[in-house]
Design a protein around this motif. Sequence first.
Motif, PDB file in Angstrom:
ATOM      1  N   THR A 345       0.858  -1.180   0.000  1.00  0.00           N
ATOM      2  CA  THR A 345       0.000   0.000   0.000  1.00  0.00           C
ATOM      3  C   THR A 345       0.901   1.239   0.000  1.00  0.00           C
ATOM      4  O   THR A 345       2.072   1.166   0.366  1.00  0.00           O
ATOM      5  CB  THR A 345      -0.903   0.028   1.247  1.00  0.00           C
ATOM      6  OG1 THR A 345      -0.069  -0.052   2.421  1.00  0.00           O
ATOM      7  CG2 THR A 345      -1.860  -1.147   1.254  1.00  0.00           C
ATOM      8  N   LYS A 358       1.406   0.147 -10.350  1.00  0.00           N
ATOM      9  CA  LYS A 358       1.983  -0.488  -9.166  1.00  0.00           C
ATOM     10  C   LYS A 358       3.420  -0.939  -9.410  1.00  0.00           C
ATOM     11  O   LYS A 358       4.225  -0.948  -8.486  1.00  0.00           O
ATOM     12  CB  LYS A 358       1.139  -1.693  -8.742  1.00  0.00           C
ATOM     13  CG  LYS A 358      -0.212  -1.319  -8.149  1.00  0.00           C
ATOM     14  CD  LYS A 358      -0.077  -0.410  -6.919  1.00  0.00           C
ATOM     15  CE  LYS A 358       0.591  -1.124  -5.752  1.00  0.00           C
ATOM     16  NZ  LYS A 358       0.795  -0.215  -4.596  1.00  0.00           N
ATOM     17  N   ILE A 370      -3.687   2.145 -12.741  1.00  0.00           N
ATOM     18  CA  ILE A 370      -4.724   1.988 -11.706  1.00  0.00           C
ATOM     19  C   ILE A 370      -5.478   3.295 -11.479  1.00  0.00           C
ATOM     20  O   ILE A 370      -6.323   3.382 -10.587  1.00  0.00           O
ATOM     21  CB  ILE A 370      -4.123   1.498 -10.379  1.00  0.00           C
ATOM     22  CG1 ILE A 370      -3.121   2.517  -9.828  1.00  0.00           C
ATOM     23  CG2 ILE A 370      -3.481   0.129 -10.548  1.00  0.00           C
ATOM     24  CD1 ILE A 370      -2.710   2.265  -8.404  1.00  0.00           C
ATOM     25  N   LYS A 380      -9.688   4.737  -8.954  1.00  0.00           N
ATOM     26  CA  LYS A 380      -9.414   3.449  -8.335  1.00  0.00           C
ATOM     27  C   LYS A 380     -10.650   2.547  -8.356  1.00  0.00           C
ATOM     28  O   LYS A 380     -10.545   1.341  -8.495  1.00  0.00           O
ATOM     29  CB  LYS A 380      -8.939   3.645  -6.900  1.00  0.00           C
ATOM     30  CG  LYS A 380      -7.446   3.810  -6.746  1.00  0.00           C
ATOM     31  CD  LYS A 380      -7.121   3.899  -5.271  1.00  0.00           C
ATOM     32  CE  LYS A 380      -5.649   3.684  -5.018  1.00  0.00           C
ATOM     33  NZ  LYS A 380      -5.355   3.722  -3.579  1.00  0.00           N
ATOM     34  N   LYS A 381     -11.819   3.167  -8.206  1.00  0.00           N
ATOM     35  CA  LYS A 381     -13.054   2.375  -8.208  1.00  0.00           C
ATOM     36  C   LYS A 381     -13.251   1.687  -9.559  1.00  0.00           C
ATOM     37  O   LYS A 381     -13.766   0.578  -9.638  1.00  0.00           O
ATOM     38  CB  LYS A 381     -14.249   3.278  -7.894  1.00  0.00           C
ATOM     39  CG  LYS A 381     -14.242   3.800  -6.461  1.00  0.00           C
ATOM     40  CD  LYS A 381     -15.415   4.730  -6.210  1.00  0.00           C
ATOM     41  CE  LYS A 381     -15.356   5.293  -4.790  1.00  0.00           C
ATOM     42  NZ  LYS A 381     -16.467   6.245  -4.530  1.00  0.00           N
ATOM     43  N   ASP A 382     -12.815   2.373 -10.609  1.00  0.00           N
ATOM     44  CA  ASP A 382     -12.953   1.810 -11.947  1.00  0.00           C
ATOM     45  C   ASP A 382     -11.904   0.733 -12.222  1.00  0.00           C
ATOM     46  O   ASP A 382     -12.135  -0.193 -12.997  1.00  0.00           O
ATOM     47  CB  ASP A 382     -12.829   2.910 -13.008  1.00  0.00           C
ATOM     48  CG  ASP A 382     -13.922   3.964 -12.866  1.00  0.00           C
ATOM     49  OD1 ASP A 382     -15.001   3.600 -12.366  1.00  0.00           O
ATOM     50  OD2 ASP A 382     -13.674   5.121 -13.236  1.00  0.00           O
ATOM     51  N   LYS A 383     -10.746   0.871 -11.565  1.00  0.00           N
ATOM     52  CA  LYS A 383      -9.635  -0.018 -11.897  1.00  0.00           C
ATOM     53  C   LYS A 383      -9.103  -0.743 -10.665  1.00  0.00           C
ATOM     54  O   LYS A 383      -7.957  -1.189 -10.635  1.00  0.00           O
ATOM     55  CB  LYS A 383      -8.513   0.785 -12.556  1.00  0.00           C
ATOM     56  CG  LYS A 383      -8.947   1.492 -13.833  1.00  0.00           C
ATOM     57  CD  LYS A 383      -7.775   2.096 -14.563  1.00  0.00           C
ATOM     58  CE  LYS A 383      -8.200   2.727 -15.885  1.00  0.00           C
ATOM     59  NZ  LYS A 383      -7.071   3.214 -16.678  1.00  0.00           N
ATOM     60  N   GLU A 384      -9.950  -0.864  -9.646  1.00  0.00           N
ATOM     61  CA  GLU A 384      -9.464  -1.420  -8.389  1.00  0.00           C
ATOM     62  C   GLU A 384      -9.029  -2.876  -8.513  1.00  0.00           C
ATOM     63  O   GLU A 384      -8.172  -3.338  -7.762  1.00  0.00           O
ATOM     64  CB  GLU A 384     -10.517  -1.288  -7.303  1.00  0.00           C
ATOM     65  CG  GLU A 384     -11.794  -2.057  -7.555  1.00  0.00           C
ATOM     66  CD  GLU A 384     -12.808  -1.861  -6.439  1.00  0.00           C
ATOM     67  OE1 GLU A 384     -13.856  -2.499  -6.518  1.00  0.00           O
ATOM     68  OE2 GLU A 384     -12.537  -1.093  -5.507  1.00  0.00           O
ATOM     69  N   ASN A 385      -9.587  -3.607  -9.454  1.00  0.00           N
ATOM     70  CA  ASN A 385      -9.197  -5.004  -9.583  1.00  0.00           C
ATOM     71  C   ASN A 385      -7.713  -5.152  -9.901  1.00  0.00           C
ATOM     72  O   ASN A 385      -7.050  -6.071  -9.426  1.00  0.00           O
ATOM     73  CB  ASN A 385     -10.033  -5.699 -10.665  1.00  0.00           C
ATOM     74  CG  ASN A 385     -11.458  -5.946 -10.210  1.00  0.00           C
ATOM     75  OD1 ASN A 385     -11.727  -5.971  -9.014  1.00  0.00           O
ATOM     76  ND2 ASN A 385     -12.363  -6.127 -11.155  1.00  0.00           N
ATOM     77  N   GLU A 387      -5.255  -3.045  -9.059  1.00  0.00           N
ATOM     78  CA  GLU A 387      -4.476  -2.745  -7.862  1.00  0.00           C
ATOM     79  C   GLU A 387      -4.627  -3.857  -6.828  1.00  0.00           C
ATOM     80  O   GLU A 387      -3.645  -4.268  -6.198  1.00  0.00           O
ATOM     81  CB  GLU A 387      -4.894  -1.408  -7.255  1.00  0.00           C
ATOM     82  CG  GLU A 387      -4.036  -1.035  -6.055  1.00  0.00           C
ATOM     83  CD  GLU A 387      -4.400   0.299  -5.454  1.00  0.00           C
ATOM     84  OE1 GLU A 387      -3.582   0.828  -4.684  1.00  0.00           O
ATOM     85  OE2 GLU A 387      -5.496   0.807  -5.743  1.00  0.00           O
ATOM     86  N   ILE A 388      -5.830  -4.343  -6.653  1.00  0.00           N
ATOM     87  CA  ILE A 388      -6.050  -5.413  -5.677  1.00  0.00           C
ATOM     88  C   ILE A 388      -5.256  -6.658  -6.048  1.00  0.00           C
ATOM     89  O   ILE A 388      -4.736  -7.373  -5.185  1.00  0.00           O
ATOM     90  CB  ILE A 388      -7.558  -5.737  -5.568  1.00  0.00           C
ATOM     91  CG1 ILE A 388      -8.268  -4.575  -4.862  1.00  0.00           C
ATOM     92  CG2 ILE A 388      -7.796  -7.037  -4.809  1.00  0.00           C
ATOM     93  CD1 ILE A 388      -9.767  -4.690  -4.850  1.00  0.00           C
TER      94      ILE A 388
END
Length: 457
Positions: A345, A358, A370, A380-385, A387-388
């Motif tokens: 993080t 990342k 991301i 991030k909400k659109d591309k959070e997968n 980053e996760i």
Amino acid sequence: MKPSIYNFVWSTDDPEKVMIFNSLTTALAEVSKSRIDLLNVSQFDYALLPEDKKQFADELRKGGFVVDDTADELRTVKFAYNSDKYDSEIVRLVIAPTLACNFACAYCYEQLDKSQGKNEGQNVFMPDEVKEDLLNYIGKIVKTGKDVFVTWYGGEPLLAKETIFDLSQKIIAITEENKVGYSAGMITNGYLISEDPETVQNLKKNRIKFIHITLDGPRKVHNSRRMLKGSNGPTFDRILEGIKLLKANDIETYIRVNTDRSNIENISSLLDVLKDNNLSDIFIYLGHVIPYTAGCKSYESSCILTEEFSIINQNFYKNLNQMGFDAGRESFYPRFARACDANRTNAFVLDPDGDMYKCWTEIGNKSASIGKIGDLARQKKDKENREIQWLTWEPFEYPDCVECKMLPICMGGCANQAMFINKGRPECKEWKYGLEHYVRTRFSNLKAMRAAINKSC
């Protein structure tokens, strides 16, 4: 009590003794063969041991060679790994003010690759609005008390040195105002360091504490691999001049030698050149050239296997030691493996368009972004997968890693390789092939040091 699952036992020159190494604690000890029975049982009752064996067990316990019956060492490894991974006291930013480069290196993973959308950004150099977004982002994170660590990257970052120096001054002012720490380094090809006498002074002024520079061999070999873009002109002498300037100004400098089949025979010649130029106190290390992206896939046949690289690296460290290089005085030795910044993080890579990533191997690949730094929360909400996927990667998902005694010093190697290059299979690090050699080298050095001390006494 029970023996650690991370113990290695190897013979010594003395047939009556063995050396033991523990990959979790990285402790190293020499013990008599007649006393290692405690390491050859599944468990033992400490209370029933005679006094001398209790004392021996106590010493083994200090090094982590034996542990309590209830100890779950794998959980200990997981805890240590994740405690470090999710430590959010520092924000780590890799910032590329430009992806332009003045070199045309054949193995560069940032080469144009249309199939992946590489380098399709709109800005050759970071525009003012992205700079402001970056400063606003830093202004927000320092309010939480986090220190800031920046690595200037590219392309070739010194093509945008005015941007770097301007942003550095503003970031320093923000961190000082908020009473948090700031430090920085740079990855550069080194060609432009000696172009302007003010450059090195500005590096110092802007707290760029360390520099990583690549030399791929002696003059002829290096110039055939790392040439100027367009003219294919030589670069070695200018880089060497820059390294000397950095040394003269006490800026910590690291020389990386990117190693593959085309230059492995010439590495020792580079050491001769460095020694002749009074640079034996500069830290130098080998880089293993790997085809990280499809953009450098055509170079794959020149790459060497990790097992081959390990042998080359072992000989390299021997040469460093024999030639009196500072980097060879302390033997290469394993340590507990920390998580890569890509899996942490508060660690990001920023390109000139404001896209964030990342891993720096993905920089410029817009499909891997991301989000934008100017509106990271929404993006991030659109591309959070994406980053996760990075944040949740860990070596404990792989049975081979979990069962491996080298897990604490390897941790599954490079996440990028495991997730994208090898398609779900981790790549073992060099320790798999060189661990015993490096530990034996440290063991021999320690014995020699102890003998010298005893003799002087």
